[in-house]
Scaffold this active site. Structure first.
Site, mmCIF file in Angstrom:
data_model
loop_
_atom_site.group_PDB
_atom_site.id
_atom_site.type_symbol
_atom_site.label_atom_id
_atom_site.label_comp_id
_atom_site.label_asym_id
_atom_site.label_seq_id
_atom_site.Cartn_x
_atom_site.Cartn_y
_atom_site.Cartn_z
ATOM 1 N N TYR A 1 -22.210 -0.997 -13.199
ATOM 2 C CA TYR A 1 -21.015 -0.267 -12.800
ATOM 3 C C TYR A 1 -19.786 -1.044 -13.275
ATOM 4 O O TYR A 1 -19.797 -2.267 -13.321
ATOM 5 C CB TYR A 1 -20.941 -0.112 -11.275
ATOM 6 C CG TYR A 1 -22.259 0.215 -10.632
ATOM 7 C CD1 TYR A 1 -22.844 1.469 -10.803
ATOM 8 C CD2 TYR A 1 -22.952 -0.735 -9.879
ATOM 9 C CE1 TYR A 1 -24.071 1.766 -10.228
ATOM 10 C CE2 TYR A 1 -24.176 -0.440 -9.297
ATOM 11 C CZ TYR A 1 -24.737 0.810 -9.478
ATOM 12 O OH TYR A 1 -25.959 1.098 -8.917
ATOM 13 N N ARG A 2 -18.744 -0.318 -13.613
ATOM 14 C CA ARG A 2 -17.523 -1.024 -13.984
ATOM 15 C C ARG A 2 -16.927 -1.700 -12.747
ATOM 16 O O ARG A 2 -17.125 -1.244 -11.605
ATOM 17 C CB ARG A 2 -16.524 -0.075 -14.613
ATOM 18 C CG ARG A 2 -15.841 0.877 -13.631
ATOM 19 C CD ARG A 2 -14.866 1.776 -14.359
ATOM 20 N NE ARG A 2 -14.022 2.515 -13.462
ATOM 21 C CZ ARG A 2 -13.916 3.840 -13.451
ATOM 22 N NH1 ARG A 2 -14.661 4.570 -14.276
ATOM 23 N NH2 ARG A 2 -13.091 4.441 -12.618
ATOM 24 N N TRP B 1 -19.244 2.262 -7.729
ATOM 25 C CA TRP B 1 -20.558 2.906 -7.731
ATOM 26 C C TRP B 1 -20.392 4.336 -7.242
ATOM 27 O O TRP B 1 -19.764 4.631 -6.238
ATOM 28 C CB TRP B 1 -21.593 2.124 -6.938
ATOM 29 C CG TRP B 1 -21.197 1.551 -5.614
ATOM 30 C CD1 TRP B 1 -20.481 2.142 -4.631
ATOM 31 C CD2 TRP B 1 -21.539 0.240 -5.149
ATOM 32 N NE1 TRP B 1 -20.365 1.299 -3.572
ATOM 33 C CE2 TRP B 1 -21.001 0.135 -3.858
ATOM 34 C CE3 TRP B 1 -22.259 -0.826 -5.675
ATOM 35 C CZ2 TRP B 1 -21.150 -1.021 -3.085
ATOM 36 C CZ3 TRP B 1 -22.410 -1.955 -4.914
ATOM 37 C CH2 TRP B 1 -21.851 -2.051 -3.638
ATOM 38 N N ASP C 1 -13.080 6.052 -19.911
ATOM 39 C CA ASP C 1 -14.524 5.967 -19.689
ATOM 40 C C ASP C 1 -15.337 6.460 -20.881
ATOM 41 O O ASP C 1 -14.783 6.917 -21.891
ATOM 42 C CB ASP C 1 -14.891 6.771 -18.438
ATOM 43 C CG ASP C 1 -15.924 6.060 -17.574
ATOM 44 O OD1 ASP C 1 -16.908 5.549 -18.134
ATOM 45 O OD2 ASP C 1 -15.735 6.007 -16.349
#
Length: 483
Positions: free
Chosen positions: A173-174, A187, A282
């Site tokens: 996750y970022r 998340w 993204d």
């Protein structure tokens, strides 16, 4: 054999001329992102930035940016090697459904080289920083796109465990760096780590979290794989790598991390502690909007003596996501055939973000078989997020998008062959009019049968093909033609 750690892979890539050291000072605000995006879209080498402004830690980028490098990292010559290995392991029983899938992976656990192995000492704990010694500003976070909402770590492998069952999860996750000791945990609603957080919050408990950077390549890949929640990613990583992954206990949280990682962040997530996260450019190619996500306070950082940090740049495809997605597509074909035996082959185009479009080839056996497969896919784990499913006959190469387009654009009567439904969509999907759910479509591009209502004279027409004898003759004489 797969590489045991990041730095051994980087050395091998440099020997091959497939890694470029950047010694000039570079700015992590926009400049690194622009460099990496250009190089990865050109199919260029892995990059090692040795002089990142504001930090003493070198930054490895575009490490998995080509199929060649990812295969090398995993010790493979083709993605088919793993899919064949998985397929062979599952025969002859071919168990059905997700219960059978868990049983199949249980067989892997019986193989001596697969389960992770605990060690007492690890390179990643050569340096231990606690409390006020923690300074996330010393690590190379990226500000990649002009409208990003802050600085991000994009390749941290997040470790959590279910507070009730103790089953661990490894996810990618970022992570937005809010300050020198706080990061945002992005998340999403369908992710297992979020479920762990929700369970802990209902119990009024803190959730232990450990985030590892620069992990062994098989571990990094496993974190991206869409495994069911009760299948251990480290079991899959060991299977992929061909030997057990060494793990070490964290210093301040009851979790284990790869002993060969470069940097690990440890902390406890308090229920209800949220901060605005994003916007972020993204992998969809668009900015995802700002939302509140849990904020993790980092209590401890462990690392190697001279760590190498690893990150990625995401954005409009193609990006480094591409090889990782193609690996998942090939690795999981045998398992997908267990869940949906009708499938001959499938393809998840990178342009569709891997979860927006799925092309499926079937050996059609009965009327409306294509529609049966569509609904089976929409009911299968994370494939439930697929928005467009195109079903073709088995003689169509699903990886040849020109061939697929020819079938889908010419072989369908959209009044009859288009199936429209509603269901869950990806958290990051901006096209759906409501968050988390939206419209889906299935296109039946197979040859139609009379039993399906295709009753025109002569039936479905025959596809044009060359005369095989003449084709062979022309091949033999090709040089004579001077072409």
């Amino acid at each position: 054999m797969a590489y045991d750690d990041l730095r051994s892979l980087l050395r091998a890539l440099e020997r091959d001329g497939d890694l470029k050291r950047i010694r000039a000072e570079v700015d992590p605000r926009l400049e690194i992102g622009e460099i990496v995006d250009r190089v990865q879209k050109d199919g260029g080498p892995a990059l090692l930035f040795e002089n990142v402004r504001g930090t003493q830690v070198p930054l490895a980028m575009n490490v998995f940016g080509t199929d060649r490098r990812l295969l090398k990292a995993l010790g493979l010559t083709s993605y088919g090697e793993i899919s064949e290995k998985i397929g062979g392991l599952l025969k002859p029983e071919l168990p059905q459904g997700f219960v059978g899938l868990r049983e199949a992976f249980g067989k892997l656990g019986a193989m001596a080289h697969v389960p992770p192995r605990k060690v007492k000492e690890a390179p990643v704990q050569d340096v231990v920083l606690r409390g006020d010694e923690v300074d996330l500003d010393a690590l190379p976070a990226l500000f990649t796109w002009p409208e990003d909402g802050g600085w991000f770590f994009n390749l941290g492998l997040t470790h959590t465990k279910d507070p009730e069952t103790g089953v661990r999860n490894l996810g990618l996750y970022r992570l937005q760096r809010h300050d020198r000791r706080t990061i945002g945990m992005h998340w999403q609603i369908h992710k297992d780590s979020r479920n762990h957080y929700q369970v802990a919050a209902k119990r009024g408990e803190k959730l232990p979290v450990a985030i590892a950077f620069g992990c062994p390549p098989a571990v990094t890949y496993a974190a991206t794989a869409p495994l069911p929640g009760d299948i251990d990613e480290y079991l899959f990583a060991g299977f992929t790598q061909g030997k057990r992954i060494e793990m070490v206990d964290c210093k301040t949280v009851p979790l284990q991390v790869p002993a060969a990682a470069e940097v690990v962040l440890e902390g406890w997530l308090e229920p209800g502690e949220m901060l605005p996260e994003g916007p972020f450019g993204d992998h969809t190619g668009f900015y995802t909007p700002q939302e509140d996500f849990p904020a993790l306070r980092i209590d401890c950082v462990t690392m190697r003596k001279r760590p190498v940090f690893q990150s990625i740049v995401v954005g409009r495809p193609p990006t480094e996501d591409g090889p990782l997605g193609r690996a998942t597509e090939r690795f999981f074909l045998p398992l997908l055939k267990i869940i949906i035996p009708d499938i001959v082959d499938y393809h998840l185009p990178e342009a569709g973000g891997f979860h927006n479009c799925m092309i499926v080839a079937i050996d059609k056996k009965y009327p409306k078989h294509a529609q049966k497969v569509m609904h089976a896919i929409w009911g299968a784990h994370m494939l439930s997020l697929e928005k467009l499913i195109v079903v073709v006959d088995a003689d169509c190469d699903v990886h040849d998008l020109h061939e697929v387009a020819w079938r889908a654009l010419g072989n369908a009567d959209y009044a009859r062959d288009l199936t429209v439904a509603e269901g869950p969509v990806d958290h990051l999907d901006h096209a759906s009019y409501q968050q988390f759910w939206g419209g889906k479509a299935g296109v039946d591009a197979t040859a139609k049968w009379p039993e399906e209502g295709y009753t025109r004279d002569g039936g479905w027409p025959q596809m044009i093909e060359s005369d095989p004898d003449i084709a062979e003759l022309v091949t033999k004489r090709w040089k004579e033609y001077g072409l």
